[in-house]
Structure formats: C-alpha cells, structure tokens
Enzyme design. Structure first.
Site, PDB file in Angstrom:
ATOM      1  N   PRO A   1      -1.814 -10.160   4.929  1.00  0.00           N
ATOM      2  CA  PRO A   1      -1.563  -9.856   3.513  1.00  0.00           C
ATOM      3  C   PRO A   1      -0.725  -8.588   3.399  1.00  0.00           C
ATOM      4  O   PRO A   1      -1.075  -7.561   3.980  1.00  0.00           O
ATOM      5  CB  PRO A   1      -2.976  -9.644   2.948  1.00  0.00           C
ATOM      6  CG  PRO A   1      -3.797  -9.241   4.132  1.00  0.00           C
ATOM      7  CD  PRO A   1      -3.216  -9.948   5.315  1.00  0.00           C
TER       8      PRO A   1
ATOM      9  N   VAL B   1       1.457  -6.298   0.436  1.00  0.00           N
ATOM     10  CA  VAL B   1       1.842  -6.106  -0.960  1.00  0.00           C
ATOM     11  C   VAL B   1       3.349  -6.269  -1.113  1.00  0.00           C
ATOM     12  O   VAL B   1       4.128  -5.719  -0.333  1.00  0.00           O
ATOM     13  CB  VAL B   1       1.394  -4.711  -1.460  1.00  0.00           C
ATOM     14  CG1 VAL B   1       1.925  -4.442  -2.864  1.00  0.00           C
ATOM     15  CG2 VAL B   1      -0.125  -4.622  -1.440  1.00  0.00           C
TER      16      VAL B   1
ATOM     17  N   GLU C   1      -2.487  -8.662  -1.646  1.00  0.00           N
ATOM     18  CA  GLU C   1      -3.712  -8.303  -2.355  1.00  0.00           C
ATOM     19  C   GLU C   1      -3.492  -8.343  -3.861  1.00  0.00           C
ATOM     20  O   GLU C   1      -2.533  -7.766  -4.380  1.00  0.00           O
ATOM     21  CB  GLU C   1      -4.152  -6.887  -1.956  1.00  0.00           C
ATOM     22  CG  GLU C   1      -5.396  -6.425  -2.703  1.00  0.00           C
ATOM     23  CD  GLU C   1      -5.636  -4.923  -2.595  1.00  0.00           C
ATOM     24  OE1 GLU C   1      -6.790  -4.500  -2.755  1.00  0.00           O
ATOM     25  OE2 GLU C   1      -4.666  -4.177  -2.362  1.00  0.00           O
TER      26      GLU C   1
ATOM     27  N   CYS D   1      -7.295  -1.274   2.836  1.00  0.00           N
ATOM     28  CA  CYS D   1      -6.128  -0.593   2.264  1.00  0.00           C
ATOM     29  C   CYS D   1      -6.434   0.888   2.043  1.00  0.00           C
ATOM     30  O   CYS D   1      -7.377   1.245   1.323  1.00  0.00           O
ATOM     31  CB  CYS D   1      -5.729  -1.232   0.941  1.00  0.00           C
ATOM     32  SG  CYS D   1      -4.293  -0.435   0.177  1.00  0.00           S
TER      33      CYS D   1
ATOM     34  N   ALA E   1       1.761  -8.423  10.536  1.00  0.00           N
ATOM     35  CA  ALA E   1       2.281  -7.890   9.271  1.00  0.00           C
ATOM     36  C   ALA E   1       3.757  -7.523   9.404  1.00  0.00           C
ATOM     37  O   ALA E   1       4.631  -8.345   9.141  1.00  0.00           O
ATOM     38  CB  ALA E   1       1.449  -6.683   8.834  1.00  0.00           C
TER      39      ALA E   1
END
Length: 488
Positions: free
Chosen positions: A17, A19, A42, A115, A241
């Site tokens: 995930p 942003v 998120e 996070c 990521a």
C-alpha cells in the site's frame, strides 16, 4: 465467521500500500506484470464512511464517491479477487462499518499500523497504534468476527525484538489471516537498513503468514532479489513498495520491461479508468526519477490534463480514441436509461423540458416558494416532492404532486434542490401561475418580505422581542422533503 475466499498469503509477491501510488492503474499494471496480490493506498475510515457506493456503467467500475463527487476508491472486476483494501482507523466500530461497506468488492481488509507520518499518528492511527495493543486487539478482533473476508494488518517493528514478537503473538490470537512487517522502527526511514533479523524472528515465532516489507533499498533491485529477501527474512511472502513504484515490472519473472513501455502501459490504464491527471502525473514522475530534468520530464511536470500527459508520451491518438468510445458509450447508456424511464413513467405525469436558473429570480425567491404560497391560498395540501438519482451520471429528477396531479421536468439536474425547483416550475407554468421571475414585474412575495422586515425594525426600535414566530417564517421558507434520495 468462515472465510469464503481463495485469497492466500503464502508464497506471494505483493504490491504494498502506497499513498497516491496504489490507485487502480498501478494495481492493475502490477497484476499484469505478475503480482499476486495488490493493496490499495491507505484510506481513512471517516472519509470512507461519507462515501456512496456507485456502479459506474461507463467505466465498468465500482466507485466510492465522496459528497463533493470525488472518487475516493475505484475498483473493477479484474482485481476483485486480488485487491486488499487498506484503511487507517483508530476505532473498531468505524473500521467494521467501512469493511462492510467495501467487503463485497475486495478480497481482504487491512489495517495500517505502521505509517509514521504525523497526519496518521496525530489521529492515533498508523504507527501510533503500536503503543496501544488493547486497541489493536479490539479493532482486529471486531473485523475478524464481523466480516467474511480475510483481515490483515501491517506494522513496523518496536525498539526491541522481544516486544515486537510479543505484540505479533497477541495480534495472531485475534484470528487475522496474515501480518505484514515493515522491517524498520517508526522513526527510521528508507535510508536506514532493514532489520531482516527481526522479521525472521517474527516469522519463526508465529504460525500465520508473515509478509516481509522494506527491502527495496537494501535488497530488491530486480526480480531475483525478491526471493533473496524472502529467504533472509524467512517470511511467507514479500511485499514491495518503492521498487514497484519506480518500475512495476519488477514483478515480471522475465525481467524488467523498458521504462517507456511501462509508462505507456500505465497511461493506458489511467485513461481507461479516468484516473485524475494529478495522480497520474505523480506516479509517472516517480517512475522517471532522475530523468525528470530531461525535456520529456519537464513537459510531464508542466502537463495540466490527462490529454496533455498523453501528448508528452506520444499517445494523443490513444486518448482521443478512448475518450470517444466512452462518450459514445455514455450517450448510448443515457438513451437506454431514458427509454426505460419513458416506459416506466406514469402517463399521468405532466412533463416539460425546463431548468431552474437562479439568475432569473430575485434573491431568496424561488418557484418552490411561489408554489407553496399558491397551495396555501387555494387550501391545497403542501406540495410533495419525490426525487430520484440516476446511478449512470448521478443526476437528479424530481416529481412534485400538487392537488393530486404530478409534474416533472424531462431534464435531469446535478442536485436534488435544482431538480425540485424545475418540477415546481413545470407545475406553475402548467397552471399559469406566476413563478416569481424578474421579468414578471412586481413580486408580491418580495413586498411581503419587505413588510415583515419593516415590522421587525419597528419592533426592535420599541424593544420588543426580535424572535419571529414560526408561522410567519413558513411562507418564506421552502419545504424540503425528509425522505432520502433513492437510486433509479
């Protein structure tokens, strides 16, 4: 509840995930290149709870749309069995409400507990949860019991290995399907080395799948490195990521595709699924990295629309063709919907093609007010408005019932209020009743309001009570229906 989905977290290569990066185009591209599971960016629980679920027939997607009409989350059938919805939450009941909202459209639900950014921790979400094991347990246990899809969470490591392992063991007891571990502490950043030893200790301490994350800087430079990182952490799966953000073809067994091809493939999905151009530009800039100062990079940075982005990458024709197809599809669906509306339409409804334009009326005076005033004068029940919203384009249509007759405009409006005003206009014009337009000359409602304003001034000068009786206000305040707006 029994988990009735084939989603498995062992031996998987997973898009992490991220942003602004993990939107639909990137998720689909990662799946194309070989990712087994993809996590969305998120999304905050409070924001999601304001959204409506809308089936977008033009794009063939399911959209979760905020009150300001912005699409907060968009998904499609292609990823339904592979996408995990990650949310930010610090409240078990809110988390469950969001999970139930999206459950039928995703393969799993994840809670972000890693996070470190202030916007997340300030609201007691993300890494802030790591210091509140009771809340972690409450949120996860509530989700596991409350939905049918698998539940996961993503954490960062604590200052000590022992504390981290103890926390993960407690998390495991909630019944979650897997846990993703970013092998850094909450104060550490990508330039700090990933703690493979801690992830390994976790993998050896629990029986649920552990997903290793954080290897892009130290390990993962190409596809073969994914397995190296997995072995170093003894994890069940690997979550990628930044390496995937820079080039999502990292998931491709055969090796990287040329970056130009990757970016064009990404743009195709961005156009196909009407991704907002600012998000498209951001993701492309992450891929270009050191090439941002090239001529192409500068043109991309200057682009102010999806069409301009396409032109930077010599895809102008593709943009024109795709948007033309969508316009044709939208027109076809609108025609079909209108035909269905006409077939289902009550033949006794009086129709007229009108819209309400507030510029044609005095301030604070509307057709609905005139119609209400007329009904009271004629001793009729007050007008009743029934408003529906069309899922295709989210436009509104209202039918007003006056003296047992129904009236509506054949034109659909962008808001419920405008649709009701249009219906009122149809009724007033059919009955040849003044509707209050500026061109109609003297306006008795305005004069009436002026008289009441003067009376209030006089009363104030004499020190009388300034409160206006509710029965006086009624003539000048539009009646609004209490009913919810149904979908057609």
């Amino acid at each position: 509840m029994t988990v009735n989905t084939p989603l498995c977290f062992r031996g998987k290569k997973i898009l992490a995930p991220m942003v602004r990066v993990g939107t639909l185009p990137m998720r689909l591209l990662a799946l194309d290149y070989g990712a087994d599971i993809v996590y969305c960016e998120e999304l905050i629980d409070i924001k999601m709870l304001q959204c409506k679920r809308v089936v977008n027939e033009v794009l063939e997607t399911v959209d979760f749309v905020a009150p300001n009409e912005r699409v907060v989350f968009r998904t499609c059938e292609r990823e339904r069995q592979r996408v995990v919805f990650q949310m930010g939450s610090a409240d078990a009941e809110r988390a469950l409400a969001v999970a139930k909202l999206v459950e039928s459209d995703v393969a799993g639900i994840d809670i972000n507990m890693g996070c470190p950014k202030e916007y997340s921790t300030k609201a007691s979400m993300g890494a802030a949860l790591l210091s509140d094991p009771d809340k972690i347990e409450s949120i996860l246990a509530t989700l596991v019991k409350g939905i049918c899809k698998p539940v996961t969470c993503k954490i960062r490591i604590l200052p000590s290995v022992e504390d981290t392992v103890n926390l993960v063991k407690r998390i495991e007891k909630t019944g979650i399907a897997a846990i993703a571990v970013h092998g850094r502490k909450k104060e550490e950043r990508p330039q700090h080395p990933v703690h493979c030893d801690v992830i390994k200790a976790i993998s050896e301490a629990v029986s649920i799948p552990v997903i290793a994350n954080g290897g892009s800087h130290d390990f993962i430079k190409e596809y073969a490195d994914i397995e190296t990182f997995q072995k170093a952490t003894a994890a069940s799966s690997v979550m990628i990521a930044r390496a995937a953000m820079w080039n999502p073809s990292i998931f491709r067994k055969e090796g990287f595709c040329p970056l130009k091809d990757v970016m064009q493939d990404y743009i195709k999905y961005a156009v196909r699924y009407d991704n907002h151009y600012t998000n498209t530009k951001y993701c492309l800039c992450q891929m270009l990295r050191e090439q941002l100062e090239t001529t192409q990079g500068k043109k991309l940075h200057a682009a102010q629309s999806t069409q301009e982005i396409c032109e930077v990458f010599e895809m102008g024709d593709f943009y024109e063709e795709t948007t033309s197809i969508f316009e044709a599809k939208k027109t076809s669906l609108e025609t079909k919907t209108q035909d269905e509306d006409d077939q289902m339409e009550d033949p006794d409804v009086i129709k007229m093609a009108v819209r309400f334009d507030k510029r044609e009326y005095p301030p604070q005076i509307t057709p609905k007010m005139y119609l209400l005033e007329w009904c009271r004068k004629e001793k009729h029940p007050q007008p009743v408005y029934e408003t529906v919203q069309r899922p295709l384009d989210r436009l509104f249509c209202s039918v007003v019932t006056v003296a047992e007759r129904k009236y509506r405009s054949t034109l659909w409006d962008k808001s419920k209020k405008l649709a009701e005003q249009a219906a009122a206009i149809v009724c007033l014009r059919t009955l040849s009743i003044p509707e209050g337009k500026l061109c109609e000359g003297e306006n008795h409602l305005i004069n009436k309001r002026k008289r009441q304003d003067q009376e209030r001034v006089i009363n104030r000068d004499h020190g009388e009570d300034l409160a206006e009786p509710s029965h006086k206000k009624a003539n000048f305040i539009e009646e609004t229906s209490d009913m919810n707006v149904p979908k057609m």
